[in-house]
Design a protein around this motif. Sequence first.
Motif, PDB file in Angstrom:
ATOM      1  N   ALA A  45      10.489   6.071  -2.637  1.00  0.00           N
ATOM      2  CA  ALA A  45       9.232   4.065  -2.493  1.00  0.00           C
ATOM      3  C   ALA A  45       9.526   3.764  -0.965  1.00  0.00           C
ATOM      4  CB  ALA A  45       9.457   4.112  -3.349  1.00  0.00           C
ATOM      5  N   ASP A  46      10.757   3.078  -0.387  1.00  0.00           N
ATOM      6  CA  ASP A  46      11.331   2.061   0.621  1.00  0.00           C
ATOM      7  C   ASP A  46      10.567   2.947   2.217  1.00  0.00           C
ATOM      8  OD1 ASP A  46      13.104   3.563  -0.152  1.00  0.00           O
ATOM      9  OD2 ASP A  46      14.930   2.079   0.224  1.00  0.00           O
ATOM     10  N   ARG A 118      10.091   2.460   7.539  1.00  0.00           N
ATOM     11  CA  ARG A 118       9.430   0.870   5.910  1.00  0.00           C
ATOM     12  C   ARG A 118       8.663   1.499   5.823  1.00  0.00           C
ATOM     13  NH1 ARG A 118      13.323   0.297   3.245  1.00  0.00           N
ATOM     14  NH2 ARG A 118      14.794   0.347   4.058  1.00  0.00           N
ATOM     15  N   TRP A 119       8.080   1.452   4.915  1.00  0.00           N
ATOM     16  CA  TRP A 119       6.835   1.627   3.915  1.00  0.00           C
ATOM     17  C   TRP A 119       6.766   0.481   4.022  1.00  0.00           C
ATOM     18  CZ3 TRP A 119       3.423   4.549   3.461  1.00  0.00           C
ATOM     19  CH2 TRP A 119       2.374   4.863   2.804  1.00  0.00           C
ATOM     20  N   ASP A 120       4.975   0.617   4.819  1.00  0.00           N
ATOM     21  CA  ASP A 120       4.765  -0.756   4.769  1.00  0.00           C
ATOM     22  C   ASP A 120       3.152  -0.744   3.935  1.00  0.00           C
ATOM     23  OD1 ASP A 120       3.267   0.374   6.561  1.00  0.00           O
ATOM     24  OD2 ASP A 120       3.149  -1.154   7.679  1.00  0.00           O
ATOM     25  N   GLY A 121       2.326   0.428   3.811  1.00  0.00           N
ATOM     26  CA  GLY A 121       1.467   0.692   2.271  1.00  0.00           C
ATOM     27  C   GLY A 121       0.486   1.309   3.428  1.00  0.00           C
ATOM     28  N   SER A 122       1.163   1.591   4.502  1.00  0.00           N
ATOM     29  CA  SER A 122       0.290   2.892   5.342  1.00  0.00           C
ATOM     30  C   SER A 122       0.659   3.760   6.108  1.00  0.00           C
ATOM     31  CB  SER A 122      -0.847   1.667   5.457  1.00  0.00           C
ATOM     32  OG  SER A 122      -0.604   0.736   7.199  1.00  0.00           O
ATOM     33  N   ARG A 123       0.520   4.653   6.148  1.00  0.00           N
ATOM     34  CA  ARG A 123       1.112   5.652   7.171  1.00  0.00           C
ATOM     35  C   ARG A 123       0.714   5.460   9.311  1.00  0.00           C
ATOM     36  NH1 ARG A 123       3.251   9.833   5.251  1.00  0.00           N
ATOM     37  NH2 ARG A 123       2.246  10.739   3.056  1.00  0.00           N
ATOM     38  N   HIS A 124       1.884   5.885   9.476  1.00  0.00           N
ATOM     39  CA  HIS A 124       1.336   5.611  11.055  1.00  0.00           C
ATOM     40  C   HIS A 124       1.589   6.246  11.652  1.00  0.00           C
ATOM     41  CE1 HIS A 124       1.010   1.022  10.110  1.00  0.00           C
ATOM     42  NE2 HIS A 124       2.156   0.825   9.678  1.00  0.00           N
TER      43      HIS A 124
END
Length: 128
Positions: A45-46, A118-124
């Motif tokens: 998740a993170d 870090r997962w920030d809610g969107s893919r980069h």
Amino acid sequence: MLASFTGSAVDTLSASFSICDAGARTNCVVDGDTFWHQGEKIRIADIDTPELSPPRCARERQLGEAAKRRLHALLNADRFSLIAGWRDEDRYGRKLRTVTRQGRSIGDILVSEGLARRWDGSRHPWCD
């Protein structure tokens, strides 16, 4: 059986993980942020790691394969814990869990090694 956060979790989970193939998926690693444990598909998740299916460029493929191999080694190294967050599953039905060992996020290890973000809610993008 998935552990829930209790403040000072004792690492009780372990398995002999393989790299997933076309066969049954019980305990195996799919990619740098997804694996199967005791027949349940887990999404770490993170963090977010480079995609392997399909990668968008050669660099993403190389980083994605390195992240998969490293997660495989980390999961096989010792006991760990799976900690549930505010959301139980993602839209694909994967269990969302933070994976820890001795209170440290395995995701943090992958981030520190340049194999995850870090997962920030969107893919980069991972490609230049």
